[in-house]
Motif scaffolding. Structure first.
Motif, short mmCIF file in Angstrom:
data_model
loop_
_atom_site.label_atom_id
_atom_site.label_comp_id
_atom_site.label_asym_id
_atom_site.label_seq_id
_atom_site.Cartn_x
_atom_site.Cartn_y
_atom_site.Cartn_z
N ASP A 95 0.93 -1.26 -0.06
CA ASP A 95 -0.08 -0.17 0.05
C ASP A 95 1.10 1.36 0.01
N ALA A 96 0.25 2.23 -0.46
CA ALA A 96 1.01 3.72 -0.62
C ALA A 96 -0.07 4.79 -0.37
N LEU A 97 0.41 5.75 0.44
CA LEU A 97 -0.32 7.04 0.40
C LEU A 97 0.49 8.02 -0.20
N LEU A 98 0.00 8.70 -1.17
CA LEU A 98 0.87 9.86 -1.81
C LEU A 98 0.13 11.07 -1.87
N GLU A 99 0.98 12.17 -1.56
CA GLU A 99 0.23 13.48 -1.62
C GLU A 99 0.63 14.14 -2.83
N ALA A 100 0.07 14.58 -3.69
CA ALA A 100 0.13 15.57 -4.68
C ALA A 100 -0.41 17.09 -4.60
N PRO A 101 0.47 18.09 -5.32
CA PRO A 101 -0.06 19.36 -5.14
C PRO A 101 -1.32 19.52 -5.96
N THR A 102 -2.13 19.90 -5.62
CA THR A 102 -3.72 20.08 -6.22
C THR A 102 -3.38 21.26 -7.48
N PRO A 103 -2.59 22.38 -7.21
CA PRO A 103 -2.59 23.17 -8.53
C PRO A 103 -1.97 22.53 -9.52
N GLN A 104 -1.05 21.73 -9.45
CA GLN A 104 -0.30 21.31 -10.67
C GLN A 104 -1.39 20.00 -11.14
N VAL A 105 -1.81 19.28 -10.14
CA VAL A 105 -2.81 18.07 -10.90
C VAL A 105 -4.04 18.75 -11.42
N SER A 106 -4.57 19.78 -10.85
CA SER A 106 -5.72 20.47 -11.56
C SER A 106 -5.32 21.17 -12.98
N ALA A 107 -4.45 21.65 -13.08
CA ALA A 107 -3.97 22.28 -14.35
C ALA A 107 -3.73 21.28 -15.51
N TRP A 108 -3.30 19.95 -14.83
CA TRP A 108 -2.95 18.96 -15.67
C TRP A 108 -4.20 18.28 -16.26
N LEU A 109 -5.11 17.91 -15.41
CA LEU A 109 -6.34 17.52 -15.68
C LEU A 109 -7.35 18.28 -16.57
N GLU A 110 -6.93 19.78 -16.34
CA GLU A 110 -7.72 20.68 -17.22
C GLU A 110 -7.26 20.53 -18.68
N ARG A 111 -6.05 20.21 -18.83
CA ARG A 111 -5.35 19.93 -20.50
C ARG A 111 -5.93 18.60 -20.89
N THR A 112 -6.28 17.72 -19.84
CA THR A 112 -6.64 16.23 -20.58
C THR A 112 -8.22 16.58 -20.83
N LEU A 113 -8.96 17.40 -20.08
CA LEU A 113 -10.23 17.49 -20.40
C LEU A 113 -10.72 18.44 -21.57
N ARG A 114 -9.39 19.32 -22.03
CA ARG A 114 -9.52 20.04 -23.22
C ARG A 114 -9.35 19.10 -24.31
N ALA A 115 -8.32 17.98 -24.28
CA ALA A 115 -7.84 17.15 -25.05
C ALA A 115 -9.13 16.23 -25.56
N VAL A 116 -9.80 15.72 -24.36
CA VAL A 116 -11.06 15.05 -24.63
C VAL A 116 -11.92 15.40 -23.36
#
Length: 137
Positions: A95-116
């Protein structure tokens, strides 16, 4: 058909205990030819990187509210005043618990949502066209 790839390298934190975490280089990847999935590679510069694939929808929702069950759970929180997304990953190997910075993840997700855009995944896969061809025979 040309496919879009959206990638982002970032540093996640592997949470070892409430007081201790270590940095983990990671790469987020999204491919329009696999439009429902996100791919995360951990330890990208190591001899044996670790790959995880799960639903893009799960990560999109997890930025805003707790979601998921079983192998992948995602939820937003604050750590020392910073917005982060926590990802709990579980496999037979551990098992692993990982922490990711929300601003970077959100910006990347927005790019994926523009792609599809959400709801356009099936069209991207060509499922309807394939079914039409199959049923026309």
């Amino acid at each position: 058909m040309e496919h879009t790839v959206v990638e982002r390298e970032l540093e996640l934190r592997l949470i070892l205990s409430p007081e201790r975490s270590i940095p983990v280089p990671a790469r987020l990847a999204y491919r329009s030819d696999d439009p429902c999935a996100v791919h995360i590679t951990f330890h990208v510069n190591s001899a044996s990187p670790v790959h995880w694939t799960f639903a893009r929808e799960l990560l999109v929702e997890g930025v805003f509210r707790p979601c998921g069950h079983g192998d992948v759970r995602v939820w937003p929180t604050k750590v020392n005043g910073r917005s982060v997304v926590l990802m709990a990953l579980s496999s037979p190997d551990g098992d692993a618990l990982l922490e990711a910075p929300t601003p970077q993840v959100s910006a990347w997700l927005e790019r994926t949502l523009r792609a599809v855009p959400p709801g356009a995944e099936a069209a991207q896969l060509g499922i309807d066209d394939a079914l039409d061809q199959l049923l026309a025979r």
